[in-house]
Design an enzyme around this catalytic site. Structure first.
Site, PDB file in Angstrom:
ATOM      1  N   ASP A  35       0.849  -1.192   0.000  1.00 14.40           N
ATOM      2  CA  ASP A  35       0.000   0.000   0.000  1.00 14.40           C
ATOM      3  C   ASP A  35       0.887   1.245   0.000  1.00 14.40           C
ATOM      4  O   ASP A  35       1.887   1.324   0.715  1.00 14.40           O
ATOM      5  CB  ASP A  35      -0.919  -0.014   1.232  1.00 14.40           C
ATOM      6  CG  ASP A  35      -2.066   0.962   1.087  1.00 14.40           C
ATOM      7  OD1 ASP A  35      -3.210   0.510   0.940  1.00 14.40           O
ATOM      8  OD2 ASP A  35      -1.812   2.197   1.110  1.00 14.40           O
ATOM      9  N   ILE A  36       0.510   2.224  -0.793  1.00 13.29           N
ATOM     10  CA  ILE A  36       1.319   3.443  -0.942  1.00 13.29           C
ATOM     11  C   ILE A  36       1.262   4.312   0.313  1.00 13.29           C
ATOM     12  O   ILE A  36       2.132   5.149   0.533  1.00 13.29           O
ATOM     13  CB  ILE A  36       0.829   4.228  -2.185  1.00 13.29           C
ATOM     14  CG1 ILE A  36       1.914   5.116  -2.739  1.00 13.29           C
ATOM     15  CG2 ILE A  36      -0.445   5.003  -1.899  1.00 13.29           C
ATOM     16  CD1 ILE A  36       1.609   5.659  -4.120  1.00 13.29           C
ATOM     17  N   ASN A  92     -12.742  -3.172   2.838  1.00 13.50           N
ATOM     18  CA  ASN A  92     -13.639  -2.023   2.972  1.00 13.50           C
ATOM     19  C   ASN A  92     -14.631  -2.069   1.812  1.00 13.50           C
ATOM     20  O   ASN A  92     -14.231  -2.223   0.657  1.00 13.50           O
ATOM     21  CB  ASN A  92     -12.837  -0.716   2.922  1.00 13.50           C
ATOM     22  CG  ASN A  92     -11.922  -0.551   4.123  1.00 13.50           C
ATOM     23  OD1 ASN A  92     -12.246  -0.999   5.222  1.00 13.50           O
ATOM     24  ND2 ASN A  92     -10.771   0.079   3.920  1.00 13.50           N
ATOM     25  N   GLY A  98     -15.053   3.544   4.015  1.00 14.71           N
ATOM     26  CA  GLY A  98     -13.691   3.957   3.679  1.00 14.71           C
ATOM     27  C   GLY A  98     -13.170   3.422   2.361  1.00 14.71           C
ATOM     28  O   GLY A  98     -11.992   3.618   2.049  1.00 14.71           O
ATOM     29  N   GLN A  99     -14.027   2.752   1.570  1.00 12.99           N
ATOM     30  CA  GLN A  99     -13.533   2.274   0.267  1.00 12.99           C
ATOM     31  C   GLN A  99     -13.331   3.463  -0.660  1.00 12.99           C
ATOM     32  O   GLN A  99     -14.230   4.300  -0.828  1.00 12.99           O
ATOM     33  CB  GLN A  99     -14.515   1.272  -0.367  1.00 12.99           C
ATOM     34  CG  GLN A  99     -13.933   0.633  -1.629  1.00 12.99           C
ATOM     35  CD  GLN A  99     -14.831  -0.439  -2.241  1.00 12.99           C
ATOM     36  OE1 GLN A  99     -15.963  -0.670  -1.795  1.00 12.99           O
ATOM     37  NE2 GLN A  99     -14.321  -1.099  -3.272  1.00 12.99           N
ATOM     38  N   HIS A 105     -10.332  -5.432  -3.297  1.00 16.74           N
ATOM     39  CA  HIS A 105      -8.986  -5.633  -2.751  1.00 16.74           C
ATOM     40  C   HIS A 105      -9.064  -5.994  -1.290  1.00 16.74           C
ATOM     41  O   HIS A 105      -9.882  -5.466  -0.552  1.00 16.74           O
ATOM     42  CB  HIS A 105      -8.114  -4.389  -2.945  1.00 16.74           C
ATOM     43  CG  HIS A 105      -8.714  -3.123  -2.414  1.00 16.74           C
ATOM     44  ND1 HIS A 105      -9.672  -2.408  -3.109  1.00 16.74           N
ATOM     45  CD2 HIS A 105      -8.511  -2.446  -1.267  1.00 16.74           C
ATOM     46  CE1 HIS A 105     -10.021  -1.345  -2.403  1.00 16.74           C
ATOM     47  NE2 HIS A 105      -9.329  -1.358  -1.271  1.00 16.74           N
ATOM     48  N   HIS A 107      -6.992  -5.791   2.162  1.00 10.59           N
ATOM     49  CA  HIS A 107      -5.861  -5.224   2.899  1.00 10.59           C
ATOM     50  C   HIS A 107      -5.329  -6.309   3.833  1.00 10.59           C
ATOM     51  O   HIS A 107      -6.110  -6.923   4.582  1.00 10.59           O
ATOM     52  CB  HIS A 107      -6.324  -4.069   3.800  1.00 10.59           C
ATOM     53  CG  HIS A 107      -6.851  -2.867   3.096  1.00 10.59           C
ATOM     54  ND1 HIS A 107      -6.126  -1.720   2.921  1.00 10.59           N
ATOM     55  CD2 HIS A 107      -8.070  -2.620   2.538  1.00 10.59           C
ATOM     56  CE1 HIS A 107      -6.856  -0.804   2.309  1.00 10.59           C
ATOM     57  NE2 HIS A 107      -8.050  -1.328   2.057  1.00 10.59           N
TER      58      HIS A 107
END
Ligand code: AMP
Ligand code: ZN
Length: 119
Positions: A35-36, A92, A98-99, A105, A107
């Site tokens: 994750d960035i 999410n 919070g998506q 995906h 997390h």
């Protein structure tokens, strides 16, 4: 068409290589990358290569690929030595939860204490 790459989807662009990512695992059906904006010492996203907006839509259409995503989440945890300390897999779903990227995906979060219930 459902499952087809979407021109305006960030994660489809990561699948195609158009947008770079730090890929940690890849299979025929999935990509896992860091994750960035990590929220834990380990924060990896596992995505299906096919485009579905969220996990439930993916599961309805592609149960085997959904299993692949979960298996790869476990693979990430093992690679990062989280399988003994514990880790969290989060999908999410919906902007209220919070998506922000509407390509399914998982997390994978770990390497620190994880409160329950989450915020
Ligand atoms: P969500 O908010 O559940 O939709 O998760 C989307 C995640 O994608 C967030 O944690 C972002 O930090 C992450 N993200 C956004 N852009 C990138 C990128 N280019 N490479 C890696 N992760 C990204
Ligand atoms: Zn996509």
């Amino acid at each position: 068409m459902a499952g087809e790459p979407q021109a305006d989807c960030l994660f489809c662009k990561i699948v195609s290589g158009e947008v770079p990512a730090t890929v940690v695992r890849e299979t025929d059906t999935t990509v896992a990358f860091r994750d960035i904006n990590p929220q834990a010492p380990t924060h990896v996203l596992v995505i299906p290569k096919v485009h579905y907006s969220d996990a439930a839509s993916l599961a309805a259409a592609e149960p085997q690929v959904t299993a692949d995503v979960l298996r790869e989440a476990g693979g990430v945890a093992a690679d990062e030595k989280l399988d003994e300390t514990g880790y969290r897999v989060v999908f999410n779903t919906g902007s209220g939860a919070g998506q922000t990227v509407f390509h399914a995906h998982a997390h994978v979060l770990g390497g620190r204490g994880l409160n329950w219930p989450p915020g």
